[in-house]
Design a protein around this motif. Structure first.
Motif, PDB file in Angstrom:
ATOM      1  N   ASP A  55       2.814  -9.879  10.530  1.00 35.66           N
ATOM      2  CA  ASP A  55       4.141  -9.949   9.936  1.00 35.66           C
ATOM      3  C   ASP A  55       4.056  -9.559   8.456  1.00 35.66           C
ATOM      4  O   ASP A  55       3.479 -10.297   7.651  1.00 35.66           O
ATOM      5  N   PRO A  56       4.623  -8.407   8.093  1.00 36.21           N
ATOM      6  CA  PRO A  56       4.516  -7.950   6.707  1.00 36.21           C
ATOM      7  C   PRO A  56       5.354  -8.778   5.730  1.00 36.21           C
ATOM      8  O   PRO A  56       5.131  -8.705   4.528  1.00 36.21           O
ATOM      9  N   GLU A  57       6.284  -9.559   6.231  1.00 38.45           N
ATOM     10  CA  GLU A  57       7.072 -10.434   5.359  1.00 38.45           C
ATOM     11  C   GLU A  57       6.263 -11.666   4.966  1.00 38.45           C
ATOM     12  O   GLU A  57       6.313 -12.109   3.826  1.00 38.45           O
ATOM     13  N   ARG A  58       5.521 -12.205   5.904  1.00 34.65           N
ATOM     14  CA  ARG A  58       4.719 -13.408   5.637  1.00 34.65           C
ATOM     15  C   ARG A  58       3.380 -13.091   5.005  1.00 34.65           C
ATOM     16  O   ARG A  58       2.857 -13.879   4.225  1.00 34.65           O
ATOM     17  N   GLU A  59       2.779 -11.951   5.364  1.00 35.05           N
ATOM     18  CA  GLU A  59       1.451 -11.579   4.870  1.00 35.05           C
ATOM     19  C   GLU A  59       1.459 -10.122   4.397  1.00 35.05           C
ATOM     20  O   GLU A  59       0.816  -9.264   4.992  1.00 35.05           O
ATOM     21  N   PRO A  60       2.187  -9.834   3.315  1.00 28.49           N
ATOM     22  CA  PRO A  60       2.339  -8.433   2.907  1.00 28.49           C
ATOM     23  C   PRO A  60       1.034  -7.736   2.541  1.00 28.49           C
ATOM     24  O   PRO A  60       0.828  -6.569   2.918  1.00 28.49           O
ATOM     25  N   ASP A  61       0.148  -8.405   1.824  1.00 33.54           N
ATOM     26  CA  ASP A  61      -1.109  -7.761   1.432  1.00 33.54           C
ATOM     27  C   ASP A  61      -1.999  -7.489   2.633  1.00 33.54           C
ATOM     28  O   ASP A  61      -2.550  -6.398   2.782  1.00 33.54           O
ATOM     29  N   ARG A  62      -2.134  -8.490   3.491  1.00 30.88           N
ATOM     30  CA  ARG A  62      -2.953  -8.326   4.703  1.00 30.88           C
ATOM     31  C   ARG A  62      -2.376  -7.231   5.590  1.00 30.88           C
ATOM     32  O   ARG A  62      -3.102  -6.372   6.106  1.00 30.88           O
ATOM     33  N   ALA A  63      -1.061  -7.246   5.768  1.00 29.13           N
ATOM     34  CA  ALA A  63      -0.402  -6.259   6.627  1.00 29.13           C
ATOM     35  C   ALA A  63      -0.608  -4.846   6.091  1.00 29.13           C
ATOM     36  O   ALA A  63      -0.963  -3.937   6.846  1.00 29.13           O
ATOM     37  N   HIS A  64      -0.409  -4.669   4.803  1.00 29.84           N
ATOM     38  CA  HIS A  64      -0.531  -3.330   4.221  1.00 29.84           C
ATOM     39  C   HIS A  64      -1.971  -2.834   4.277  1.00 29.84           C
ATOM     40  O   HIS A  64      -2.220  -1.667   4.611  1.00 29.84           O
ATOM     41  N   ASN A  65      -2.914  -3.706   3.973  1.00 32.07           N
ATOM     42  CA  ASN A  65      -4.333  -3.329   4.060  1.00 32.07           C
ATOM     43  C   ASN A  65      -4.714  -2.959   5.490  1.00 32.07           C
ATOM     44  O   ASN A  65      -5.390  -1.950   5.714  1.00 32.07           O
TER      45      ASN A  65
END
Length: 90
Positions: A55-65
């Protein structure tokens, strides 16, 4: 190579080995979906949610990486790794 799973969980980062890995072989479908989404101009956040299950809303850095490293690996696999061209690693 065995038939890869259709929707496997992904690591936070894709491998960056100079050779194909078992992870690559398990994620052929993931890589294909990422490449197709990119070619269609899909938003990375939607792709991350649907394809990578992050979920890019909850974990934006992890999601983008995860998105960036898996997309880069998908491109490497198709251009240099030859996973799709010769049926897998030797």
């Amino acid at each position: 190579m065995q038939k890869p799973p259709l929707d496997p969980d992904v690591a936070d980062s894709a491998p960056d080995d100079k050779a194909l890995t078992p992870y690559d072989e398990r994620h052929v479908v993931t890589y294909t979906r990422l490449l197709q989404a990119e070619s269609e101009g899909a938003d990375w956040r939607e792709v991350t949610r649907i394809v990578l299950h992050i979920d890019p809303e909850r974990e934006p850095d992890r999601a983008h990486n995860a998105y960036l490293t898996h997309l880069a690996r998908a491109k490497w696999v198709t251009e240099r790794g030859r996973l799709f061209r010769d049926g897998g690693s030797k």
